[in-house]
Design a protein around this motif. Sequence first.
Motif, short mmCIF file in Angstrom:
data_model
loop_
_atom_site.label_atom_id
_atom_site.label_comp_id
_atom_site.label_asym_id
_atom_site.label_seq_id
_atom_site.Cartn_x
_atom_site.Cartn_y
_atom_site.Cartn_z
N LEU A 127 20.73 -13.86 70.13
CA LEU A 127 21.94 -12.85 70.17
C LEU A 127 21.59 -11.50 69.44
N ASP A 128 20.78 -11.90 68.38
CA ASP A 128 20.58 -10.31 67.69
C ASP A 128 19.27 -9.71 68.54
N ASP A 129 18.34 -10.47 69.11
CA ASP A 129 17.25 -9.70 70.06
C ASP A 129 18.13 -8.85 71.06
N ALA A 130 19.05 -9.61 71.78
CA ALA A 130 19.76 -9.22 73.00
C ALA A 130 20.47 -7.79 72.39
N TYR A 131 21.10 -7.93 71.11
CA TYR A 131 21.98 -6.75 70.61
C TYR A 131 21.09 -5.55 70.49
N VAL A 132 19.74 -5.57 69.70
CA VAL A 132 18.95 -4.53 69.42
C VAL A 132 18.68 -4.08 70.75
N THR A 133 18.22 -4.87 71.78
CA THR A 133 17.62 -4.38 72.90
C THR A 133 18.72 -3.49 73.77
N ASP A 134 19.96 -3.84 73.73
CA ASP A 134 20.78 -3.14 74.47
C ASP A 134 21.36 -1.65 73.56
N ARG A 135 21.24 -1.79 72.19
CA ARG A 135 21.76 -0.46 71.43
C ARG A 135 20.52 0.14 70.67
N HIS A 136 19.50 -0.24 70.59
CA HIS A 136 18.48 0.31 69.79
C HIS A 136 17.44 0.89 70.81
N PRO A 137 17.49 2.51 71.19
CA PRO A 137 16.61 2.94 71.96
C PRO A 137 15.06 2.93 71.56
N GLY A 138 14.71 2.67 70.39
CA GLY A 138 13.40 2.58 70.07
C GLY A 138 12.68 1.27 70.17
N PRO A 139 11.35 1.10 69.77
CA PRO A 139 10.81 -0.35 69.77
C PRO A 139 11.33 -1.03 68.54
N ALA A 140 11.52 -2.33 68.45
CA ALA A 140 12.11 -3.21 67.42
C ALA A 140 11.37 -4.52 67.67
N LEU A 141 11.00 -5.10 66.66
CA LEU A 141 10.41 -6.42 66.21
C LEU A 141 11.27 -7.34 65.49
#
Length: 168
Positions: A127-141
């Motif tokens: 769920l956190d991965d999905a949240y970050v993917t949907d709301r963070h425009p930059g790369p994230a790990l």
Amino acid sequence: MTRPLLFLDVDGPLNPWAAKPERRPEGYTTIRVPVASRPRPLRVWLNPSHGPALQALPYDLCWATTWTADANRWIAPVLGLPDLPYVDFGARLLRERPDGVHWKTEALVEYAAGRPFAWVDDEQSPLDDAYVTDRHPGPALLHHVNPRVGLRGEDFAALEEFATGLGG
């Protein structure tokens, strides 16, 4: 290019709290932290080699922990880290969300403000991965660390690989 942020949780990645309680992991030292709400001090295991290893990574380090500013008082000196900035979670601190996203996630995305980041913790979920993917425009790990063993060589390698893969 700006260096990515590395959001650091303490309990789990740096303090393997779920390790066998009678057996301190090899290479770790014990500190005892007084906590007003507890009759006995909190036992924390830290590996002093983690500080130099974290500083060698191509990131700007930032605490992302319930320890907030206290991480600079209790954790940083044992690891040999300088005072680091920390995410102030404010009213979100430990507040469960109805959507199941971790209570830290929204604040980390806001703090990063589009900047690439990695987050080491022992509590993230898909769920956190999905949240970050949907709301963070930059790369994230979002890198999960086993709280029984804490940060290990393979975790540092994954962080290094992500940062160097960003280029610049």
